[in-house]
Design an enzyme around this catalytic site. Structure first.
Site, PDB file in Angstrom:
ATOM      1  N   CYS A  11      66.992  77.414  93.166  1.00  0.00           N
ATOM      2  CA  CYS A  11      67.966  78.385  92.672  1.00  0.00           C
ATOM      3  C   CYS A  11      67.648  78.907  91.288  1.00  0.00           C
ATOM      4  O   CYS A  11      68.418  78.701  90.342  1.00  0.00           O
ATOM      5  CB  CYS A  11      69.348  77.778  92.742  1.00  0.00           C
ATOM      6  N   GLY A  61      38.189  68.397  85.019  1.00  0.00           N
ATOM      7  CA  GLY A  61      39.326  68.126  85.893  1.00  0.00           C
ATOM      8  C   GLY A  61      39.387  69.160  87.000  1.00  0.00           C
ATOM      9  O   GLY A  61      39.006  68.923  88.145  1.00  0.00           O
ATOM     10  N   ARG A  62      39.821  70.371  86.616  1.00  0.00           N
ATOM     11  CA  ARG A  62      40.049  71.442  87.588  1.00  0.00           C
ATOM     12  C   ARG A  62      38.810  71.767  88.422  1.00  0.00           C
ATOM     13  O   ARG A  62      38.914  71.988  89.623  1.00  0.00           O
ATOM     14  CB  ARG A  62      40.491  72.692  86.812  1.00  0.00           C
TER      15      ARG A  62
HETATM   16  N1  LLP Z   1      40.094  66.794  78.492  1.00  0.00           N
HETATM   17  C1  LLP Z   1      41.220  67.002  77.781  1.00  0.00           C
HETATM   18  C2  LLP Z   1      41.366  66.360  76.475  1.00  0.00           C
HETATM   19  C3  LLP Z   1      42.235  67.836  78.298  1.00  0.00           C
HETATM   20  O1  LLP Z   1      43.341  68.034  77.585  1.00  0.00           O
HETATM   21  C4  LLP Z   1      42.069  68.438  79.569  1.00  0.00           C
HETATM   22  C5  LLP Z   1      43.112  69.299  80.131  1.00  0.00           C
HETATM   23  C6  LLP Z   1      40.878  68.178  80.276  1.00  0.00           C
HETATM   24  C7  LLP Z   1      39.909  67.358  79.702  1.00  0.00           C
HETATM   25  C8  LLP Z   1      40.604  68.755  81.629  1.00  0.00           C
HETATM   26  O2  LLP Z   1      40.521  70.130  81.598  1.00  0.00           O
HETATM   27  P1  LLP Z   1      40.042  70.937  82.893  1.00  0.00           P
HETATM   28  O3  LLP Z   1      38.592  70.589  83.150  1.00  0.00           O
HETATM   29  O4  LLP Z   1      40.883  70.522  84.029  1.00  0.00           O
HETATM   30  O5  LLP Z   1      40.248  72.335  82.531  1.00  0.00           O
HETATM   31  N2  LLP Z   1      48.495  72.182  83.679  1.00  0.00           N
HETATM   32  C9  LLP Z   1      47.573  73.219  83.309  1.00  0.00           C
HETATM   33  C10 LLP Z   1      46.267  72.653  82.767  1.00  0.00           C
HETATM   34  C11 LLP Z   1      46.450  71.761  81.576  1.00  0.00           C
HETATM   35  C12 LLP Z   1      45.148  71.200  81.069  1.00  0.00           C
HETATM   36  C13 LLP Z   1      45.386  70.176  80.040  1.00  0.00           C
HETATM   37  N3  LLP Z   1      44.212  69.537  79.541  1.00  0.00           N
HETATM   38  C14 LLP Z   1      47.340  74.131  84.497  1.00  0.00           C
HETATM   39  O6  LLP Z   1      47.942  73.922  85.553  1.00  0.00           O
HETATM   40  O7  LLP Z   1      46.600  75.105  84.400  1.00  0.00           O
END
Ligand code: LLP
Length: 419
Positions: free
Chosen positions: A343, A277-278
């Site tokens: 706020c 994702g990220r």
């Molecule tokens: N697969 C599963 C099952 C997940 O739970 C997640 C992310 C991903 C893939 C993708 O992970 P990435 O490649 O993006 O690290 N809101 C938080 C991040 C929460 C991630 C949740 N799960 C933040 O802003 O850092």
């Protein structure tokens, strides 16, 4: 690498000057770069060239904007979804159902049914209870659910506690010690084709070692499951690769990640699924904001911007760092507290930050806001929902309208009996 850089002293997204977007669309606004998304999609895919059979399923939660999903669909990406809402977005972007993986601990019966109806590629089952329920629903519908069992490997990913998912006391997956027994039970369900296992230990990982440990544990489990007579054809390795939020910060590269994966999985003889994702979207977006005013502080001044924690929640939620830079830097620097108008004191993006000198009316960006940015927005303080723009070369389009506070209020009503 991204495509947000100064051209003649003005920050551009690709070839579009950010002040043009601010003028046309207003602020705050998320700005995404198509070229950056495509570059990241390509780099991640190429990093996995050593893996013969694979599906790369973008974690929609990181950035569910339809235009962003469309860019990734055109790159051949599938989707990792965690709700029917995300599934509908993936389908609307043209992602084939077979390339959709459905994760999450709380899939409702209605969601399981909708996903079966859509014919998605794989359910990542997170508990024995969910597996039984899915089997019953699939049996009733006369279909076969393609599934993997998500394993909790009890590995500390070494990331922020709130985004760590693979420790024994986290809610995700089934304990690795019980996996064989639960797998056996669920594999016996005729309406379920339990074809593999899945793991995801956390997000923004800065070290490959915990990932490697988790993958090795999964590899041993695959051997044990095969030994018990099960056929394992798919393994989902999740996402989690971190991105640099600070200038000069170094993190494991996709290439290093890909090499590690290829080495650890070389004898597995399975199709691998990845859920980044990220690493795809993070550096492909900025949050463009305007300085409302600069207020004297006891120590440092407060630079009050028109973006707030409702638009970009990560600093307030996780204490996350986002680089902050002027769109037209004059060369002078200042030390300031960067805050939003909401706020509560939590609406603080940075304290004592060294940044470009800014005055009222100046534009600035929070960088690395393309993942977990707009998607985590709320309308707190009745501020409405932030707009999103996609840039492609010298053109741009609004890909999500700003939803103003009035429109949200229009969805509410006062019952007669209160009038
Ligand atoms: N697969 C599963 C099952 C997940 O739970 C997640 C992310 C991903 C893939 C993708 O992970 P990435 O490649 O993006 O690290 N809101 C938080 C991040 C929460 C991630 C949740 N799960 C933040 O802003 O850092």
């Amino acid at each position: 690498m991204d495509h947000f850089a100064l051209q003649s002293g003005v920050m551009h997204a690709e070839d579009v000057a950010l002040p043009r977007i601010a003028e046309d669309v207003g602020t705050p606004v998320y700005v995404y770069s198509r070229a950056t998304l495509e570059r990241h999609a390509r780099v991640f895919r190429e990093a996995l060239d050593g893996v013969p059979n694979k599906l790369i399923a973008f974690a929609v939660k990181a950035n569910p904007n339809l235009a962003v999903l469309k860019v990734l669909q055109r790159q051949g990406y599938g989707a990792d979804v965690v709700s029917v809402g995300e599934m509908r977005r993936a389908l609307a972007a043209g992602i084939e159902p077979a390339k959709i993986v459905f994760s999450g601990v709380g899939k409702t019966a209605a969601e399981l049914e909708a996903a079966l109806k859509a014919g998605i590629g794989q359910f990542n089952i997170e508990s024995e209870e969910e597996g039984i329920e899915l089997a019953e629903i699939a049996a009733r519908m006369g279909c076969l659910a393609q599934c993997a069992l998500r394993i909790n490997p009890d590995v500390d990913a070494g990331t922020h506690d709130k985004i760590s998912t693979g420790k024994a006391d986290n809610k995700f997956g089934v304990p690795i010690d019980e996996a064989g027994q639960i797998f056996g039970k669920l594999a016996g369900q005729p309406s379920v084709n339990l074809r593999g296992v899945a793991v995801h230990i956390g997000s923004q990982l800065g070290d490959l070692a915990p990932l490697e440990r988790a993958f090795e544990k999964l590899g041993n489990l695959v051997t044990a499951l095969r030994g018990a007579g099960h056929t394992i054809t798919h393994v989902d390795l999740g996402g989690g690769l971190g991105v640099p939020y600070k200038q000069g910060e170094t993190l494991p590269s996709p290439a290093e990640y890909g090499a590690m994966v290829a080495r650890v999985t070389k004898d597995w003889d399975v199709s691998l699924i990845f859920e980044p994702g990220r690493v795809i979207a993070g550096n492909a977006g900025v949050l463009l904001t305007r300085v409302v005013r600069v207020k004297r502080g006891i120590n440092d001044p407060f630079v009050i911007v028109d973006a707030a924690m409702n638009d970009l929640a990560r600093p307030a939620l996780y204490g996350a760092y986002h680089d902050f830079a002027a769109v037209e830097p004059g060369g002078d620097r200042m030390t300031a507290n960067i805050v939003g108008p909401i706020c509560e004191t939590g609406d603080t993006f940075a304290m004592g930050r060294d940044c470009d000198r800014l005055v009222t009316g100046d534009l600035a960006v929070f960088r690395t806001a393309g993942a977990y940015g707009a998607t985590m927005a709320s309308s707190y303080n009745s501020r409405g929902f932030v707009a999103e723009v996609l840039v492609d070369g010298d053109k741009f389009a609004v890909v999500a309208d700003r939803i103003d506070a009035g429109e949200i209020m229009d969805a509410e009503r006062v019952p007669d009996w209160l009038e």
